[in-house]
Write a protein that holds these residues in place. Sequence first.
Motif, short mmCIF file in Angstrom:
data_model
loop_
_atom_site.label_atom_id
_atom_site.label_comp_id
_atom_site.label_asym_id
_atom_site.label_seq_id
_atom_site.Cartn_x
_atom_site.Cartn_y
_atom_site.Cartn_z
N UNK A 115 1.11 -1.21 0.12
CA UNK A 115 0.00 -0.01 0.17
C UNK A 115 0.84 1.61 0.00
N UNK A 116 0.64 2.17 -0.99
CA UNK A 116 1.33 3.62 -1.31
C UNK A 116 3.40 3.19 -1.37
N UNK A 117 2.65 2.03 -1.76
CA UNK A 117 4.82 1.74 -2.04
C UNK A 117 5.95 2.02 -3.66
N UNK A 118 6.35 2.48 -3.56
CA UNK A 118 7.30 2.74 -4.28
C UNK A 118 8.42 1.33 -4.43
N UNK A 119 8.22 0.69 -5.84
CA UNK A 119 9.03 -0.18 -6.22
C UNK A 119 9.63 -0.20 -7.56
N UNK A 120 10.95 -0.85 -7.34
CA UNK A 120 11.58 -1.02 -8.91
C UNK A 120 13.00 -1.77 -8.43
N UNK A 121 13.00 -2.48 -10.19
CA UNK A 121 13.51 -3.12 -10.36
C UNK A 121 13.71 -4.14 -9.37
N UNK A 122 12.31 -4.96 -9.35
CA UNK A 122 11.39 -6.25 -9.35
C UNK A 122 11.15 -7.04 -10.06
N UNK A 123 10.84 -8.05 -8.97
CA UNK A 123 10.39 -9.43 -10.36
C UNK A 123 9.50 -10.46 -9.65
N UNK A 124 7.98 -9.85 -9.31
CA UNK A 124 7.16 -9.75 -8.54
C UNK A 124 6.06 -11.87 -9.50
N UNK A 125 5.78 -11.74 -8.39
CA UNK A 125 4.17 -13.58 -8.89
C UNK A 125 3.50 -12.83 -8.18
N UNK A 126 2.71 -13.34 -7.26
CA UNK A 126 1.23 -12.26 -7.36
C UNK A 126 0.97 -11.44 -5.98
N UNK A 127 0.29 -10.43 -6.44
CA UNK A 127 0.51 -9.49 -5.50
C UNK A 127 -0.59 -8.97 -5.20
#
Length: 183
Positions: free
Chosen positions: A92-104
């Motif tokens: 919630x209200x986060x900043x993501x960069x250069x990440x690799x996701x699965x379910x979210x």
Amino acid sequence: MQEYSEETFESKDFTDEVLKGHFYDECRFVNCNFENTHMGYAHFENCVFEHCNLQTVKVTQAKWQEVAFKNCRLSGIDYEHISPMLFAKSFENCQHSNCDFRELKLLNSEVKECDCVESDLSKAYFRGSSLERSTFEQCNLQGADFRGAMNYRFDPWSNQIKKARFSSPEVLVLLDGFDIEID
């Protein structure tokens, strides 16, 4: 092995620490720095991270069960290395960069330059989030909720999008690859 239950860690600097084998149950981390922290084989259950820096955290075989991130900065994290057992997280209200996701599950979050390739993001919740320069290639986005999401661009032909939900006018960006004009 260190065990922590119902503790609050405030303004703690975990930089470069190794948390291997640590167990955190219902703990709260507020304004903590986890830059370059090795969380491999650590277990976080029902924990909340608020206003934390989680840049280049190593998460190999970490276990995150019902972990929530609020107003955090996450960068360079490869979520595929987190143990798939009991893996659940929300942002919630986060900043993501250069990440690799699965379910979210994202709510009003900023996801910058994240690599979502061959990821299972079925029923992912992107509502109200900004997905600037993030890639979605050969992903399962079936049932994903993009309503109110902004700055997303992906080829609908190279992703599974059956039953995904979008809002107008943002959904029109999915037609960019067809070289057509819309008035």
